[in-house]
Structures are given as structure tokens and as C-alpha cells.
Design an enzyme around this catalytic site. Structure first.
Site, short mmCIF file in Angstrom:
data_model
loop_
_atom_site.label_atom_id
_atom_site.label_comp_id
_atom_site.label_asym_id
_atom_site.label_seq_id
_atom_site.Cartn_x
_atom_site.Cartn_y
_atom_site.Cartn_z
N SER A 143 0.82 -1.20 -0.05
CA SER A 143 0.12 0.08 -0.03
C SER A 143 0.92 1.37 -0.01
CB SER A 143 -1.03 -0.01 1.33
OG SER A 143 -1.54 1.27 1.32
N TYR A 168 -2.54 -0.22 10.06
CA TYR A 168 -2.62 -0.84 8.71
C TYR A 168 -1.29 -0.59 7.90
CZ TYR A 168 -4.03 -1.13 3.50
OH TYR A 168 -4.01 -1.43 2.31
#
Length: 339
Positions: A143, A168
């Protein structure tokens, strides 16, 4: 090739499954169909692939597609270290495309355990199975969030990413480190893809485009964080999908045993311009509630994609106006009418 696609009921995973199938590959899709967002959208995606909801409501059952004779689906948790190796042994995959993960920066602030279970334990199980069953190439989702508060623009894969500002992001950086270790120790080719704000038809309901479109059509206000002073490298799903297929089909070079790529549109778009594109396609103005910056969020993202261009001929060619129109058309025809 026979390809395992995890996260197959998810946004990117659904598109990857479809693209691999129409290009003649045998695909097994895996997803746990969790309730992070409305599961009906996940089942709707699977229906497009010929998998009926009633056939995958229980865990562990493999369903065959009524549309594609080269597609099967299993509902399974990556954390299931007993069932996952059995799937690998039975199916003898050539390639693994691991897109399953607990997504969302904001959700990680309230439910950190979900990220450790899925993104760390689940990914470890994928790595162990890839080692044991001699997978030829493991492609996995990372990501753009790993860049944290990086102020150097555009973001390059050589930039330091040791300071994640959300759990995350920390799990995604951990995935990259874990993949490197397994590539180094066991000669497993691994390719990590740092996705930058992927959007388009069948997109996630927690993403800005979906939330804004839904609210404007329902004449409800939208929350605009940091008073709208945000910029994102919005990347259209078709551009992402095409390069993933190229990566899956191309044998990694020996010197590329471990690779990381940015997958973005190679430009940054102001959030307010993004909202304006939605307004133009809907023929309605948004009611904006200006909000402060959210914890874990960043002000600007912009991907340098030179390596992906060089190695795979990547050419993102969908501008924000075209991409938003395609999403809005899909939303009007599908999701909004089914609410």
C-alpha cells in the site's frame, strides 16, 4: 497457469480474477467474505464470476462457476493454518496473487487485532505454503500508506518507509519485510505492489468516491477532511488490473527475486477537483462539511512508476474525469438501484 487469487470477492481481487479467466488461466478464488463492509456487494461481485451466494455461505466448501469452467471459489480465512495447506496441496498452484487483507487506515484505529490476524498471520501462512509447495511467483498487495508522512514527492520505492503512521501501514510494511526474508532464505520470487488510491466500478463502499457519490445522490452532506487540502494519486482499476496480469504472466528474472513497485497514476489530484468531477457527472452539488485532518491520514500521495514502466510497459491512461464517469455510471446502474 493455475493461479490462486486471495481476496477474490474484494474490489481489486474480483477484477483480477475476471481478467485472468478471460485470458485463459485456471483460477481458484479465496475470500472469507467478512463484514468490514456490506457483504452483499461481495456476493454481487462473485455472481459476476458465476458463483452463487448459497454455495459459499459456509466455510471450506469449494464452489464451481456457472459461467467460467476454469474458475472455482472457496470461502476460507488465511489464518486457517490447517485448511490452507490442504488447498495448496490439492490444487498445485503455479502462481499466488495475495490481495486478501484487512483494509482501511481508519478502521485500524478501532480494530487493530483484525489487521494482525489477516495481514500478518494470514500472510505468514501464505508464505509458508508458497515455500512448501514451490510457488513460482508470489505477487502481493502492499500500500502507498507505507510512505507515511514522507514529504519527498513523488514517492519512490527507494524512499525510507520506516515510520508508518497507522497500524494498517505497519502491517503492509511488515509484509514487505516478510516477503524479503522468504525470498532470501527460500528463493521464492516475490513482488509487492504499493497501490495508490485505486478506484472504479465495483469499488469499496468505504472509499471516498463511493461515499461521496452515494451521499450526493441522496442529498446528504459529505465530510471533507483537512478542509479539502488533500491530494491523492487516484489510480483507475483497469490500469491496475492490466499491469497485474502482465506481472502474473511474466516469469520473474533471477535478479528480481524480490521486487517492490508503486502502482499509481503518476500524478496527484486535489481532493476538491476530485469532488468537482463527481458533481459534474451527477449534475448536483455536494454539501461539504469541512473537517480537521484525521489521525493516520496523509496530506498528499504521488507515485513514481518509472520501474513499472521499464519492467512491464505500464501506461496508466485513464484520467480522473473518465474514471469518475465510469464509476458513477456503474453506481447508478447497479448499486443505487438495489438499495
Amino acid at each position: 497457469m493455475k493461479i490462486l487469487v486471495t481476496g477474490a470477492a474484494g474490489f481489486i481481487g474480483y477484477h483480477v480474477c475476471h481478467n485472468c479467466l478471460i485470458n485463459g488461466h485456471d483460477v481458484v478464488g479465496l475470500d472469507n467474505i467478512n463484514d468490514y463492509y456490506n457483504v452483499e456487494l461481495k456476493y454481487d461481485r462473485l455472481t459476476q464470476l458465476g458463483i452463487e451466494q448459497k454455495n459459499v455461505e459456509s466455510f471450506g466448501t469449494i464452489a464451481t462457476s456457472s459461467i467460467y469452467d476454469n474458475f472455482k471459489f472457496i470461502r476460507l480465512n488465511l489464518e486457517d493454518k490447517d485448511a490452507l495447506p490442504g488447498l495448496f496441496e490439492n490444487e498445485q498452484f503455479d502462481i499466488v496473487c495475495n490481495l486478501a487483507a484487512q483494509a482501511g487506515v481508519r478502521y485500524s484505529l478501532e480494530h487493530p487485532e483484525a489487521y494482525i490476524d489477516s495481514n500478518i498471520v494470514g500472510f505468514l501462512n501464505i508464505l509458508e505454503c508458497s515455500k512448501k509447495y514451490t510457488i513460482k511467483h508470489l505477487v502481493y498487495a502492499s500500500s502507498s500508506s507505507v510512505y507515511g508522512m514522507n514529504e519527498k514527492i513523488p514517492f519512490e520505492t527507494s524512499d525510507n518507509v520506516d515510520n508508518p503512521i497507522s497500524l494498517y501501514a505497519a502491517t503492509k510494511k511488515s509484509n514487505e519485510l516478510m516477503a524479503y526474508t522468504y525470498s532470501h532464505l527460500y528463493n521464492i520470487p516475490t513482488t509487492g505492489l504499493r497501490f495508490f488510491t485505486v478506484y472504479g466500478p465495483w469499488g469499496r463502499p468505504d472509499m471516498a468516491l463511493f461515499l461521496f457519490t452515494q451521499a450526493i445522490m441522496q442529498n446528504k452532506p459529505i465530510k471533507v477532511f483537512n478542509d479539502g487540502n488533500l491530494e491523492r494519486d487516484f489510480t483507475y482499476i483497469e490500469d491496475v488490473n492490466n499491469v497485474i496480469l502482465e506481472i502474473l504472466q511474466k516469469k520473474p528474472r533471477e535478479k528480481d527475486l524480490y521486487k517492490i513497485y508503486n502502482v499509481g497514476n503518476n500524478k496527484s489530484v486535489k481532493l476538491l477537483d476530485f469532488i468537482e468531477a463527481i458533481e459534474e457527472n451527477l449534475g448536483a452539488k455536494a454539501q461539504k462539511i469541512l473537517m480537521p485532518m484525521q489521525p493516520g491520514d496523509v496530506k498528499k500521495t504521488w507515485a513514481n512508476v518509472d520501474d513499472l514502466v521499464k519492467d512491464y510497459g505500464y501506461r496508466p491512461n485513464t484520467d480522473i474525469t473518465e474514471g469518475v464517469k465510469k464509476f458513477v455510471d456503474w453506481y447508478k446502474n447497479h448499486y443505487f438501484m438495489n438499495q
